[in-house]
Design a protein around this motif. Structure first.
Motif, mmCIF file in Angstrom:
data_model
loop_
_atom_site.group_PDB
_atom_site.id
_atom_site.type_symbol
_atom_site.label_atom_id
_atom_site.label_comp_id
_atom_site.label_asym_id
_atom_site.label_seq_id
_atom_site.Cartn_x
_atom_site.Cartn_y
_atom_site.Cartn_z
ATOM 1 N N THR A 31 0.853 -1.186 0.000
ATOM 2 C CA THR A 31 0.000 0.000 0.000
ATOM 3 C C THR A 31 0.886 1.233 0.000
ATOM 4 N N TRP A 35 -2.182 6.437 -1.400
ATOM 5 C CA TRP A 35 -3.435 5.718 -1.697
ATOM 6 C C TRP A 35 -4.402 5.850 -0.514
ATOM 7 N N ARG A 39 -7.899 8.008 -0.691
ATOM 8 C CA ARG A 39 -9.180 7.271 -0.676
ATOM 9 C C ARG A 39 -9.970 7.438 0.614
ATOM 10 N N CYS A 115 -20.675 -0.008 13.954
ATOM 11 C CA CYS A 115 -20.248 1.400 13.951
ATOM 12 C C CYS A 115 -21.346 2.349 14.439
ATOM 13 N N ARG A 154 -5.138 -5.806 2.429
ATOM 14 C CA ARG A 154 -4.907 -4.359 2.375
ATOM 15 C C ARG A 154 -6.190 -3.559 2.151
ATOM 16 N N PHE A 160 -8.863 0.774 9.867
ATOM 17 C CA PHE A 160 -9.382 0.773 11.248
ATOM 18 C C PHE A 160 -8.325 1.087 12.307
ATOM 19 N N LEU A 198 -20.837 -6.105 4.852
ATOM 20 C CA LEU A 198 -19.886 -5.767 5.918
ATOM 21 C C LEU A 198 -20.160 -6.684 7.095
ATOM 22 N N MET A 215 -15.460 -6.927 3.878
ATOM 23 C CA MET A 215 -16.243 -5.764 3.448
ATOM 24 C C MET A 215 -16.212 -5.590 1.939
ATOM 25 N N GLY A 217 -16.123 -2.748 -0.024
ATOM 26 C CA GLY A 217 -15.860 -1.323 0.213
ATOM 27 C C GLY A 217 -16.712 -0.374 -0.615
ATOM 28 N N ARG A 218 -16.761 -0.634 -1.916
ATOM 29 C CA ARG A 218 -17.503 0.283 -2.805
ATOM 30 C C ARG A 218 -18.970 0.340 -2.470
ATOM 31 N N VAL A 220 -20.367 -0.441 0.457
ATOM 32 C CA VAL A 220 -20.554 0.217 1.758
ATOM 33 C C VAL A 220 -20.515 1.728 1.574
ATOM 34 N N HIS A 252 -20.032 9.452 12.364
ATOM 35 C CA HIS A 252 -19.120 8.320 12.507
ATOM 36 C C HIS A 252 -17.929 8.540 11.581
ATOM 37 N N ALA A 254 -15.615 7.038 9.468
ATOM 38 C CA ALA A 254 -15.188 5.875 8.685
ATOM 39 C C ALA A 254 -14.237 6.287 7.586
ATOM 40 N N ASN A 255 -14.545 7.422 6.981
ATOM 41 C CA ASN A 255 -13.845 7.782 5.760
ATOM 42 C C ASN A 255 -14.164 9.254 5.465
ATOM 43 N N ASN A 282 -10.820 4.437 11.494
ATOM 44 C CA ASN A 282 -12.199 4.093 11.853
ATOM 45 C C ASN A 282 -12.161 3.250 13.128
ATOM 46 N N ILE A 312 -23.453 4.937 10.402
ATOM 47 C CA ILE A 312 -23.961 3.737 9.726
ATOM 48 C C ILE A 312 -22.933 2.641 9.958
HETATM 49 N N1 ACO Z 1 -3.465 0.205 -0.927
HETATM 50 C C1 ACO Z 1 -3.274 0.269 -2.251
HETATM 51 N N2 ACO Z 1 -4.159 -0.194 -3.150
HETATM 52 C C2 ACO Z 1 -5.296 -0.732 -2.663
HETATM 53 C C3 ACO Z 1 -5.556 -0.828 -1.301
HETATM 54 C C4 ACO Z 1 -4.592 -0.322 -0.412
HETATM 55 N N3 ACO Z 1 -4.738 -0.355 0.925
HETATM 56 N N4 ACO Z 1 -6.757 -1.391 -1.118
HETATM 57 C C5 ACO Z 1 -7.241 -1.647 -2.350
HETATM 58 N N5 ACO Z 1 -6.352 -1.257 -3.290
HETATM 59 C C6 ACO Z 1 -6.480 -1.351 -4.720
HETATM 60 C C7 ACO Z 1 -7.472 -2.412 -5.141
HETATM 61 O O1 ACO Z 1 -6.874 -3.680 -5.134
HETATM 62 C C8 ACO Z 1 -7.827 -1.931 -6.527
HETATM 63 O O2 ACO Z 1 -6.815 -2.328 -7.418
HETATM 64 P P1 ACO Z 1 -7.168 -2.872 -8.902
HETATM 65 O O3 ACO Z 1 -7.877 -1.709 -9.551
HETATM 66 O O4 ACO Z 1 -5.833 -3.190 -9.460
HETATM 67 O O5 ACO Z 1 -8.068 -4.031 -8.660
HETATM 68 C C9 ACO Z 1 -7.790 -0.415 -6.402
HETATM 69 O O6 ACO Z 1 -7.008 -0.139 -5.228
HETATM 70 C C10 ACO Z 1 -9.150 0.206 -6.262
HETATM 71 O O7 ACO Z 1 -9.878 -0.546 -5.275
HETATM 72 P P2 ACO Z 1 -11.341 -0.162 -4.863
HETATM 73 O O8 ACO Z 1 -11.793 -1.089 -3.773
HETATM 74 O O9 ACO Z 1 -12.186 -0.052 -6.073
HETATM 75 O O10 ACO Z 1 -11.069 1.278 -4.294
HETATM 76 P P3 ACO Z 1 -12.085 2.379 -3.830
HETATM 77 O O11 ACO Z 1 -11.811 3.619 -4.552
HETATM 78 O O12 ACO Z 1 -13.487 1.865 -3.794
HETATM 79 O O13 ACO Z 1 -11.620 2.610 -2.324
HETATM 80 C C11 ACO Z 1 -12.279 2.049 -0.070
HETATM 81 C C12 ACO Z 1 -11.687 1.556 -1.372
HETATM 82 C C13 ACO Z 1 -11.353 3.094 0.534
HETATM 83 C C14 ACO Z 1 -12.415 0.883 0.899
HETATM 84 C C15 ACO Z 1 -13.641 2.678 -0.379
HETATM 85 O O14 ACO Z 1 -14.435 1.801 -1.117
HETATM 86 C C16 ACO Z 1 -14.357 3.060 0.852
HETATM 87 O O15 ACO Z 1 -13.981 3.988 1.521
HETATM 88 N N6 ACO Z 1 -15.446 2.372 1.169
HETATM 89 C C17 ACO Z 1 -16.171 2.631 2.373
HETATM 90 C C18 ACO Z 1 -15.833 1.578 3.295
HETATM 91 C C19 ACO Z 1 -15.606 2.033 4.679
HETATM 92 O O16 ACO Z 1 -15.250 3.125 5.001
HETATM 93 N N7 ACO Z 1 -15.822 1.096 5.537
HETATM 94 C C20 ACO Z 1 -15.616 1.295 6.903
HETATM 95 C C21 ACO Z 1 -16.409 0.326 7.631
HETATM 96 S S1 ACO Z 1 -18.030 0.647 7.371
HETATM 97 C C22 ACO Z 1 -18.437 1.848 8.317
HETATM 98 O O17 ACO Z 1 -17.771 2.188 9.237
HETATM 99 C C23 ACO Z 1 -19.629 2.473 7.954
#
Ligand code: ACO
Length: 325
Positions: A31, A35, A39, A115, A154, A160, A198, A215, A217-218, A220, A252, A254-255, A282, A312
């Motif tokens: 990672t 990134w 994100r 959460c 990753r 978290f 999730l 999870m 991610g997208r 959620v 909350h 999370a992001n 988070n 949420i």
């Molecule tokens: N470092 C580098 N690259 C990564 C990582 C990382 N840690 N994690 C994923 N990637 C890569 C993926 O493998 C993917 O690569 P590929 O295109 O070669 O397949 C690329 O990055 C894009 O991955 P996506 O999952 O599509 O990335 P996205 O832009 O959706 O971001 C994230 C991911 C940050 C998890 C986003 O979807 C998000 O914030 N979702 C909300 C989830 C959240 O916050 N959950 C918390 C718990 S729920 C709650 O509290 C409510």
């Protein structure tokens, strides 16, 4: 018409000392700081040591909240601990915190809404206090999510952190208007159809193991921004208040992108939004009380301010509470 309100007497929080930066995570998984920051907005998180359990974090946060409130532990008759990472399957983390504080009367129980746990906790304690059955409640959000992460994944492990926060609520008589101090309204929702978006893939009743967090991610992200606005609007509507009247929005943590998008959708000005996800990651049920305590201690949230909390989480569960501080 006069009515009982659950008024915030004090707040406190605790973060384990071990700080893990995004750069540190590069030793475990492929990672980059860029990134993660781009994100999620997360720069660092605190991770509990092996001997720092959820109840230990919760006790420290509760002690800080009691000191802030100027109260003795013996004056508390209700403890609600929101957590998805209890020390044991049972007894509850709440009773362990109760014992740690030297309290041997009243009631203590855990509440599991992932959460959204702290918002559920505030709503639940508010029902106890306004019914007249209890006088003073500690509402605690405490988590050691580092224990349920797959440190080789990753897509989840970078998101978290661990920590705990607490508030003391006290039953006091108000005028029954939105000018009263205390919890003015709360709105809770859940919908179990979203379980697979999730979840943790283990538990005592299924695998007899703890399991790790999974999870989509997208998905959620999409639901988080879409769903939470209804409960916030419900809170405004039922108190006849507006986004303009709000002093602080404490969602909350999370992001950063979810927080910013939700605030924008609700018409809440960016300068009213409290963001701590950059420093804490988070921390699930602990994220809101940690953010509240941060904003109180740095002088942003003051007595009399109108504060909206919302979250949420897994389930899905979601909810809001409007509090006049
Ligand atoms: N470092 C580098 N690259 C990564 C990582 C990382 N840690 N994690 C994923 N990637 C890569 C993926 O493998 C993917 O690569 P590929 O295109 O070669 O397949 C690329 O990055 C894009 O991955 P996506 O999952 O599509 O990335 P996205 O832009 O959706 O971001 C994230 C991911 C940050 C998890 C986003 O979807 C998000 O914030 N979702 C909300 C989830 C959240 O916050 N959950 C918390 C718990 S729920 C709650 O509290 C409510």
């Amino acid at each position: 018409m006069k009515r009982i309100r659950s008024v915030v007497r004090g707040c406190g929080s605790y973060l384990p000392p071990r700080l893990v930066t995004n750069k540190d995570l590069m030793e475990f998984v492929e990672t980059s700081d860029e990134w993660i920051v781009q994100r999620t907005g997360i720069e660092q998180r605190h991770i509990a040591a092996d001997d720092e359990t959820t109840s230990i974090l919760g006790i420290k946060a509760a002690e800080a909240a009691l000191a802030d409130a100027g109260l003795q532990a013996s004056e508390i008759d209700l403890i609600v601990c929101a957590t998805s990472t209890p020390d044991y399957t049972f007894p509850s983390t709440a009773t362990m915190i109760q014992n740690g504080l030297g309290i041997h009367h009243g009631a203590a129980f855990d509440l599991q809404a992932v959460c959204t746990g702290f918002v559920y906790g505030v709503a639940t304690a508010d029902k106890f206090l306004t019914s007249g059955s209890h006088k003073r409640a500690l509402v605690i959000g405490a988590e050691t999510f580092s224990r349920i992460l797959d440190w080789e994944d990753r897509t989840t492990c970078v998101l978290f952190g661990d920590g705990a926060g607490a508030i003391v609520l006290e039953a006091q008589e108000g005028e029954g208007t939105p000018a009263d101090r205390g919890v003015l309204t709360s709105h809770l929702r859940s919908d179990g159809r979203y379980r697979d978006k999730l979840y943790v893939d283990g538990g005592p009743g299924s695998t007899k193991t703890t399991g790790v967090l999974k999870m989509e991610g997208r998905e959620v992200f999409r639901f988080a921004v879409g769903m939470v606005t209804d409960v916030v609007r419900d809170a405004f509507e039922s108190t006849q208040t507006t986004a303009e009247q709000l002093d602080w929005f404490v969602p909350h943590q999370a992001n950063k992108r979810i927080i910013t998008a939700s605030a924008e959708k609700l018409g809440i000005a960016p300068e009213k939004v409290v963001i701590t996800v950059n420093k804490h990651g988070n921390t699930s049920a602990a994220s809101i009380p940690l953010a509240l305590d941060t904003a109180v201690k740095d002088g942003r949230i003051k007595r009399g301010d109108l504060v909206m909390i919302e979250a949420i989480g897994g389930g899905f569960t979601w909810g809001s509470a409007l509090i006049r501080w």
